[in-house]
Scaffold this active site. Structure first.
Site, PDB file in Angstrom:
ATOM      1  CB  THR A  84      -2.630 -38.477 -14.103  1.00  0.00           C
ATOM      2  OG1 THR A  84      -2.135 -37.567 -15.093  1.00  0.00           O
ATOM      3  CG2 THR A  84      -2.605 -39.907 -14.626  1.00  0.00           C
TER       4      THR A  84
ATOM      5  CD  GLU B 268      -1.018 -34.490 -28.860  1.00  0.00           C
ATOM      6  OE1 GLU B 268      -0.445 -35.430 -28.290  1.00  0.00           O
ATOM      7  OE2 GLU B 268      -2.174 -34.142 -28.564  1.00  0.00           O
TER       8      GLU B 268
END
Length: 505
Positions: A485, A357
């Site tokens: 997106t 992440e």
């Protein structure tokens, strides 16, 4: 320190000559079909588990075969899966999903939560309108439901304020009066423009365009030229911090500047100009290179450089590749490819072959991150791989594979197919759980514990980008479509000859 000052000259003046994005005559190797089928299998296994244990809800909790409604209980996984299942040929499932959508009242939240303007726009409005286009514009209910939810979200704008609030109560139409960020406010244009097109109501386009950062509320002094601070007060239109990043909270604001210009072929050059200014500033002030491996990355900025990276921020490689092609600027494309390769390195370097992440770098001008100094283990990892992990989980994010998709379609370099095939193998090996697939808490541990959530963007983004990577390149060509997106593709007109306000040459 490598700052690429010599590259800045390539961006003056701000002009762009439209051209082909995809490599001409791009063909796939014979191995592509098997990899694509593996992606279809990932989708079908995931969706069948969702149908059985979470139908109509937002996300499947695959570890304990339950569900969660984090997106107002309207069935976010259905909205996000529609386009992917159509492209894969699951038309019976598509019909079933559309029939379900028709029964949902999107004017009322099915949970006690407020409604996120950003998340609802990119998933539900974007997902429905993209699926409407992909399926031949034959399911009018998808437009009707997109408008039903947008009508309620329009209350996020107060009076003459240009910037909407980020969350709204659908029961009393009162927004949550709090700051928002430039990504939440500036990632509406594509979806609301398409909604205006299909409803013949231009109000949606007007609202979205006035909230975009190319207009007056965002033209206040910025921490870096053309790059506003991340947090914004809708009541004033002013940024209230100086944090600049291509990562979460700012990412899709920059992403949509060039994409909206391409989607609409608008005569308003401020969109393409603003994107080029942000890229130009980033090259001058944010680009850094790691001392190990020479990996190129975009640092963050908060009155000083922060040598950090994130999975979310890894969309930038693909966005720069796309924008560089649209603006006929090979320098931008080249940097985008370098950013993409650096992000793939975060996958290639872990025990699972899946990227973390968040991570950090060391450059010749420092290693400041605003967080703790790297541990001995992190330093040893950096010495091997040119970055170190600061947050090790993987929650089914798509951005590395997104940029990898753009890199393949633009260059034809088969290393990007190899990357995608490697990711598929890692997902098959490390993400299965009780039913379906799920994230893991530590990408550098082959026995990592699981995260109990199959995010809806697994359907919309990860599996669609992988599927299209191994699909006929003429299908959903980057010369014919622009992705929102959430990886929902919209039909685009033929490219303009010039994007931006510079004189043609």
């Amino acid at each position: 320190m490598t700052v690429y000052h010599w590259l800045v000259l390539a961006f003056v003046p701000l002009l762009a000559h439209g051209g082909r994005v995809q490599l001409a005559n791009l063909t796939l190797p014979s191995t592509a079909a098997a990899h694509q089928q593996a992606v279809v299998d990932l989708f079908s296994t995931s969706y069948e588990a969702y149908q059985e244990y979470a139908w109509g809800h937002d996300d499947l909790l695959p570890v304990n075969k339950s569900y969660v409604d984090g997106r107002n209980g309207w069935g976010a996984s259905i909205a996000d899966a529609l386009g992917t299942m159509w492209l894969m040929g699951f038309h019976d499932w598509f019909e079933e999903a559309v029939n379900h959508v028709a029964t949902v009242d999107f004017s009322v939240s099915q949970t006690n939560d407020t409604v996120s303007l950003f998340e609802t726009t990119i998933r539900y409005v974007g997902g429905f309108l993209s699926a409407y286009e992909l399926s031949g514009k034959q399911y009018d209910v998808l437009v009707q439901k997109a408008e039903q939810v947008a009508q309620q979200m329009a209350y996020a704008w107060i009076g003459d304020d240009a910037i909407p609030y980020g969350y709204i109560n659908f029961t009393n139409h009162i927004p949550t009066f709090a700051t928002t960020n430039i990504a939440e406010a500036g990632t509406l244009t594509m979806e609301w423009n398409r909604l205006s097109l299909y409803t013949n109501n231009d109000t949606y386009r007007q609202l979205a365009e006035k909230s975009c950062a190319t207009h007056d509320p965002y033209s206040n002094p910025t921490p870096l030229p053309g790059m506003p601070g991340q947090t914004i007060d809708p009541s004033t239109g002013y940024s209230v911090d100086s944090y600049v990043t291509w990562g979460g909270g700012s990412d899709s604001f920059f992403e949509y500047l060039i994409k909206y210009a391409r989607l609409t072929n608008t005569d308003d050059n401020s969109y393409a100009d603003a994107w080029l200014t942000a890229v130009n500033t980033s090259v001058a002030d944010l680009i850094r290179t790691s001392t190990v491996g020479n990996w190129v990355y975009l640092a963050d900025y908060d009155d000083q450089i922060l040598h950090v990276g994130s999975h979310l921020g890894c969309f930038a490689g693909g966005n720069w590749i796309l924008g560089g092609k649209l603006t006929n600027n090979d320098t931008i494309v080249d940097i985008g490819l370098k950013l993409t390769d650096a992000c793939w390195n975060t996958y290639a370097s872990t025990a699972t072959g899946i990227g973390p992440e968040e991570f950090a770098y060391i450059s010749s001008d420092g290693s400041y991150t605003s967080g703790p100094a790297p541990t001995t283990a992190q330093t040893q990892f950096y010495d091997q791989h040119g970055f170190y992990i600061t947050l090790a989980d993987y929650i089914l994010r798509p951005e590395v594979l997104e940029s990898n998709f753009y890199a393949w379609r633009v260059t034809g370099d088969t290393k990007y197919l190899d990357n995608a095939a490697s990711a598929i193998q890692s997902f098959q090996k490390y993400l299965p759980t009780t039913v379906g697939y799920t994230g893991i808490n530590d990408v550098n541990n082959v026995t990592s514990t699981k995260i109990n959530d199959m995010e809806s963007f697994w359907f919309a983004e990860v599996l669609k980008y992988l599927y299209l990577t191994f699909d006929d390149p003429s299908n959903i060509s980057l010369d014919d479509y622009v992705f929102n997106t959430e990886c929902h593709p919209f039909e685009a007109p033929s490219a303009k000859n010039v994007y931006g306000s510079g004189p043609a040459s």
